[in-house]
Write a protein that holds these residues in place. Structure first.
Motif, PDB file in Angstrom:
ATOM      1  N   ASN A  84       1.292   5.562  -6.886  1.00 27.00           N
ATOM      2  CA  ASN A  84       1.013   4.906  -8.155  1.00 27.00           C
ATOM      3  C   ASN A  84       0.213   3.634  -7.865  1.00 27.00           C
ATOM      4  N   TYR A  85      -0.775   3.347  -8.680  1.00 27.55           N
ATOM      5  CA  TYR A  85      -1.605   2.165  -8.414  1.00 27.55           C
ATOM      6  C   TYR A  85      -0.806   0.859  -8.484  1.00 27.55           C
ATOM      7  N   GLU A  86       0.414   0.909  -9.004  1.00 27.66           N
ATOM      8  CA  GLU A  86       1.241  -0.301  -9.009  1.00 27.66           C
ATOM      9  C   GLU A  86       1.533  -0.767  -7.585  1.00 27.66           C
ATOM     10  N   ASN A  87       1.385   0.125  -6.612  1.00 25.88           N
ATOM     11  CA  ASN A  87       1.612  -0.209  -5.204  1.00 25.88           C
ATOM     12  C   ASN A  87       0.313  -0.502  -4.468  1.00 25.88           C
ATOM     13  N   ILE A  88      -0.731  -0.887  -5.196  1.00 26.82           N
ATOM     14  CA  ILE A  88      -2.048  -1.057  -4.591  1.00 26.82           C
ATOM     15  C   ILE A  88      -2.048  -2.106  -3.480  1.00 26.82           C
ATOM     16  N   PHE A  92      -3.232  -1.206   0.266  1.00 27.25           N
ATOM     17  CA  PHE A  92      -4.282  -1.956   0.974  1.00 27.25           C
ATOM     18  C   PHE A  92      -3.764  -2.471   2.318  1.00 27.25           C
ATOM     19  N   SER A  93      -2.576  -3.049   2.298  1.00 28.18           N
ATOM     20  CA  SER A  93      -2.007  -3.597   3.532  1.00 28.18           C
ATOM     21  C   SER A  93      -1.848  -2.523   4.601  1.00 28.18           C
ATOM     22  N   GLY A  94      -1.358  -1.347   4.180  1.00 31.28           N
ATOM     23  CA  GLY A  94      -1.169  -0.247   5.121  1.00 31.28           C
ATOM     24  C   GLY A  94      -2.459   0.276   5.702  1.00 31.28           C
TER      25      GLY A  94
END
Length: 326
Positions: A84-88, A92-94
């Motif tokens: 879900n883009y809520e975890n963007i 990115f960090s990953g």
């Protein structure tokens, strides 16, 4: 996706306007937070060099599979993530990404999801009450309809569907579910129609439109996710980076409009103060005071585009930061 399922197809709404709005740099980093069938992403990828990067995010397994096939020729610059883009920020960090030059969201339900009966999004076919965009989600529309208390159902229909007959519709639903569990879109259609006066059913389109929208939004936490992620996405933009968001109803558009306005002018000082003392600094600017709308030609070709609105926010540049501009 089985051979009998509808092919994941989706006409990209406001495509040219999005590409212009993103102001794509060939070596830049871009994210499509609602990848879908990959229509927008394909055109972004075509404009990137091998040094550029595109991150495609979608929670729908069929979308991820279809987009992967569509973007196969550009796999050297594309990374697809089922999430879900809520975890963007975590995504990115990953991937070792600090900032993006552009982020795109094309909100709402896709043509594929509407046209695949077993997904339960459409009120035009009789199907199981599902409505999950991510089938790993334990909460279904059937559970909401059968297990939520009447007061919460009324709130959902009013807040997410702007349904004037919410109380009457929920009364019919609650009476029916006491006798037998409501498991199909067809049965829900019958109950919605019974809760809306005949004179009101004759105007305003399909009587189930607002209720189905409301239940879908609740099932997938659509407005909650959008509202909670707006500031995060703006913070992830590089200087001069742009956030482009396409909305399809007033509830989404209001969230985007207000978040962009706060990011541009966050000052909370009383109007009578001669200078700002709250210390809140602008993050950038809205591109255009009004949303970008589809052309008459696009609306004729793609009826889904009729309610689309594109809003664009541009992150402050390094020069503006250095000058202390707000």
């Amino acid at each position: 996706m089985t051979e009998n399922q509808t092919e994941f197809s989706h006409v990209s709404v406001l495509l040219n306007e999005v590409l212009e709005g993103l102001n794509i740099k060939e070596d830049g980093v871009y994210a499509d937070g609602t990848l879908g069938g990959g229509g927008h992403s394909l055109q972004i990828a075509k404009r990137l060099s091998p040094q550029g990067r595109l991150i495609g995010i979608d929670q729908d397994e069929d979308a991820v599979r279809a987009a992967g096939a569509r973007l196969a020729d550009y796999s050297d610059r594309c990374t697809i993530v089922r999430d879900n883009y809520e975890n963007i920020a975590e995504i990115f960090s990953g991937l070792g990404i600090e900032k993006a030059d552009g982020i795109l969201l094309d909100l709402g339900v896709s043509s594929y999801q509407l046209d695949t009966p077993e997904r339960g999004f459409s009120y035009h076919t009789d199907a199981p009450l599902d409505m999950r965009m991510d089938q790993r989600n334990p909460l279904t529309a059937e559970q909401i309809i059968n297990e939520y208390p009447p007061s919460e159902l009324i709130r959902i229909l009013r807040d997410y569907g702007e349904e004037k007959c919410a109380t009457s519709i929920v009364k019919r639903i609650c009476e029916a579910r006491e006798k037998e569990r409501i498991t199909s879109t067809g049965r829900l259609n019958e109950l919605i129609a019974a809760g809306i006066p005949a004179r009101m059913r004759r105007t305003g389109g399909h009587p189930s439109k607002r209720t189905f929208q409301a239940i879908r939004i609740a099932c997938n936490r659509e407005l909650e996710v959008l509202e909670q992620t707006m500031d995060r996405m703006i913070d992830l933009l590089a200087p001069n980076g742009r956030l482009c968001i396409i909305t399809f109803h007033s509830l989404e558009d209001r969230i985007v409009k207000n978040a962009f306005k706060r990011a541009e002018d966050p000052c909370i000082c009383p109007p009578e103060f001669p200078v700002c003392t709250c210390g809140r600094v602008s993050k950038g600017r809205c591109i255009g005071r009004k949303p970008v709308l589809p052309t008459e030609e696009e609306m004729k070709i793609n009826p889904r585009a009729k309610s689309a609105k594109l809003r664009i926010f541009e992150k402050k540049s390094e020069a503006q930061k250095g000058n202390g501009e707000t």
